[in-house]
Design an enzyme around this catalytic site. Structure first.
Site, PDB file in Angstrom:
ATOM      1  N   CYS A  54       0.840  -1.197   0.000  1.00  0.00           N
ATOM      2  CA  CYS A  54       0.000   0.000   0.000  1.00  0.00           C
ATOM      3  C   CYS A  54       0.877   1.250   0.000  1.00  0.00           C
ATOM      4  O   CYS A  54       1.809   1.361   0.807  1.00  0.00           O
ATOM      5  CB  CYS A  54      -0.915  -0.001   1.224  1.00  0.00           C
ATOM      6  SG  CYS A  54      -2.009   1.443   1.281  1.00  0.00           S
ATOM      7  N   CYS A  58       0.535   5.220   6.621  1.00  0.00           N
ATOM      8  CA  CYS A  58      -0.070   5.093   7.953  1.00  0.00           C
ATOM      9  C   CYS A  58       0.960   4.527   8.925  1.00  0.00           C
ATOM     10  O   CYS A  58       1.517   3.445   8.697  1.00  0.00           O
ATOM     11  CB  CYS A  58      -1.294   4.192   7.901  1.00  0.00           C
ATOM     12  SG  CYS A  58      -2.524   4.689   6.656  1.00  0.00           S
ATOM     13  N   CYS A  61       0.684   0.787  10.229  1.00  0.00           N
ATOM     14  CA  CYS A  61       0.343  -0.305   9.308  1.00  0.00           C
ATOM     15  C   CYS A  61       1.557  -1.045   8.771  1.00  0.00           C
ATOM     16  O   CYS A  61       2.456  -0.452   8.164  1.00  0.00           O
ATOM     17  CB  CYS A  61      -0.480   0.243   8.149  1.00  0.00           C
ATOM     18  SG  CYS A  61      -1.085  -1.068   7.061  1.00  0.00           S
ATOM     19  N   CYS A  98     -15.659 -10.277   6.426  1.00  0.00           N
ATOM     20  CA  CYS A  98     -15.048  -8.995   6.101  1.00  0.00           C
ATOM     21  C   CYS A  98     -13.785  -9.226   5.272  1.00  0.00           C
ATOM     22  O   CYS A  98     -12.986 -10.107   5.598  1.00  0.00           O
ATOM     23  CB  CYS A  98     -14.694  -8.241   7.369  1.00  0.00           C
ATOM     24  SG  CYS A  98     -16.085  -8.039   8.503  1.00  0.00           S
ATOM     25  N   CYS A 129     -18.662  -7.504   4.007  1.00  0.00           N
ATOM     26  CA  CYS A 129     -18.037  -6.227   4.332  1.00  0.00           C
ATOM     27  C   CYS A 129     -16.723  -6.134   3.575  1.00  0.00           C
ATOM     28  O   CYS A 129     -15.977  -7.123   3.497  1.00  0.00           O
ATOM     29  CB  CYS A 129     -17.783  -6.120   5.837  1.00  0.00           C
ATOM     30  SG  CYS A 129     -17.028  -4.544   6.342  1.00  0.00           S
ATOM     31  N   CYS A 189     -19.272   1.064   8.173  1.00  0.00           N
ATOM     32  CA  CYS A 189     -18.463   0.527   9.264  1.00  0.00           C
ATOM     33  C   CYS A 189     -17.265   1.458   9.406  1.00  0.00           C
ATOM     34  O   CYS A 189     -16.454   1.572   8.493  1.00  0.00           O
ATOM     35  CB  CYS A 189     -18.002  -0.894   8.940  1.00  0.00           C
ATOM     36  SG  CYS A 189     -16.874  -1.620  10.161  1.00  0.00           S
ATOM     37  N   ARG A 291     -17.496  -3.014  17.775  1.00  0.00           N
ATOM     38  CA  ARG A 291     -16.668  -4.211  17.612  1.00  0.00           C
ATOM     39  C   ARG A 291     -15.357  -4.085  18.376  1.00  0.00           C
ATOM     40  O   ARG A 291     -14.608  -3.125  18.218  1.00  0.00           O
ATOM     41  CB  ARG A 291     -16.371  -4.480  16.144  1.00  0.00           C
ATOM     42  CG  ARG A 291     -15.532  -5.756  15.952  1.00  0.00           C
ATOM     43  CD  ARG A 291     -15.235  -6.068  14.503  1.00  0.00           C
ATOM     44  NE  ARG A 291     -16.455  -6.349  13.793  1.00  0.00           N
ATOM     45  CZ  ARG A 291     -16.801  -5.769  12.657  1.00  0.00           C
ATOM     46  NH1 ARG A 291     -16.021  -4.852  12.118  1.00  0.00           N
ATOM     47  NH2 ARG A 291     -17.916  -6.084  12.061  1.00  0.00           N
TER      48      ARG A 291
END
Length: 359
Positions: A54, A58, A61, A98, A129, A189, A291
């Protein structure tokens, strides 16, 4: 009846955080019982359908190209391979499947495969999801047409703290994607991560942003940071004495900037503060599924029990969350038996209310 509000002020939310702990839990548990079966928890499974590579930076991550975490980039999984994993998840008792892809945003050439995956998983009777990064309106419309139930796009933290963790896109980009998802008719979400070095004021801002959206997210994941070596935040926390954390913090952030003066050096959030965050999310967003997400594998059974009491009613099952470890089915089964909890079988309140209004 508890009023569903989208006009919460920051001072009101700060006041909830400041309540005596037992009073806060009582209020959260009372709201929870009003809207949700108190002894039922939704079981969800999370699968990385495209790992690593990616371009975002972040700081938490391990899938970022800017991280030296050892995660290898892969291509999008074959449709049938994803469907096999979904079938296994259903057999294991999951209600929602998900799927996450480590993209800044999906390319239009990726959408036919994504659509086929959504349709295939939905045909099994599982809730679907997806989290694919930022979306354009036409992509959200494609996912809606395919029958996607939920789209996950976390805001991560408060608007003020966000830029200290991510620099490759701004906070408004997150909100824009949530707007596209909502306009397309897909359930939202959206949650975030605590324990990234933010202050309580930032946790207040995080909850405030979600609780004042025109419509609350139907699902709100609350993650505790899992510090992974090779990531900016992981390197600050892993095997680092407190005095060295300050040096690493100063190397990343300009502490001469007066806006950072009230920011504490990196430290793992304590369990009571984490439970407080769950409780405030439950009180301010009564119908949402809250969650208990990443970080659960390192929590004690007592901490998890307090989270369930505070209103958490959804977890990820299995022994892996994308690239991070998770508690595992056996451990969860033993904990549920000890606490007298069972898997949710019925419709989530927010979705049921939405369907009733539409009808």
């Amino acid at each position: 009846m508890t009023e569903i509000r989208t006009d919460w002020t920051r001072s009101e939310i700060a006041g909830l955080f400041d309540l005596p702990f037992t009073e806060l839990l009582f209020r959260a548990a009372s709201v929870h019982r009003e809207f949700h079966p108190p002894t039922q928890v939704q079981l969800c499974t999370l699968l990385s359908i495209k790992t690593g590579g990616c371009p975002e930076d972040c700081g938490y991550c391990s899938q970022s190209v800017h991280a030296d975490s050892g995660v290898e980039a892969t291509k999008l999984m074959d449709v049938q391979a994803v469907l096999q994993r979904a079938a296994h998840a259903k057999d294991a008792g999951s209600q929602r499947f998900c799927m996450g892809a480590a993209w800044r945003n999906p390319k239009d050439r990726d959408m036919p495969a994504i659509v086929a995956i959504v349709k295939g998983v939905a045909a099994m009777g599982l809730e679907t999801c997806m989290t694919l990064g930022m979306l354009e309106p036409h992509q959200a419309a494609q996912l809606a047409e395919a029958g996607l139930d939920y789209y996950n796009h976390n805001i991560d933290s408060s608007p003020e703290y966000y830029e200290r963790v991510i620099s490759t896109r701004d906070f408004q980009c997150r909100l824009d994607t949530l707007g596209h998802v909502r306009k397309a008719g897909i359930n939202v979400c959206s949650g975030g991560i605590v324990g990234m070095g933010e202050t309580r004021e930032d946790r207040v801002g995080f909850i405030h942003t979600l609780a004042t959206l025109p419509q609350h997210p139907e699902s709100v994941p609350v993650n505790a940071l899992v510090p992974v070596k090779g990531t900016v935040l992981g390197n600050m926390l892993a095997d680092t004495p407190p005095e060295d954390r300050v040096k690493k913090w100063e190397a990343v952030f300009d502490t001469s900037d007066p806006t950072t003066n009230n920011t504490t050096p990196m430290a793992k959030i304590d369990d009571i503060e984490f439970v407080r965050t769950v409780a405030v999310a439950r009180i301010t967003m009564p119908r949402s599924m809250v969650r208990l997400s990443a970080g659960r594998e390192s929590m004690s059974e007592a901490t998890q029990a307090l989270c369930f009491l505070a209103g958490a009613n959804s977890i990820f099952t299995g022994d892996k969350l994308l690239t991070a470890p998770n508690a595992g089915d056996d451990k969860d089964g033993a904990l549920f038996a000890k606490l007298g909890l069972t898997a949710l079988k019925g419709e989530e309140p927010a979705r049921a209310c939405k369907a009733a209004v539409a009808a």
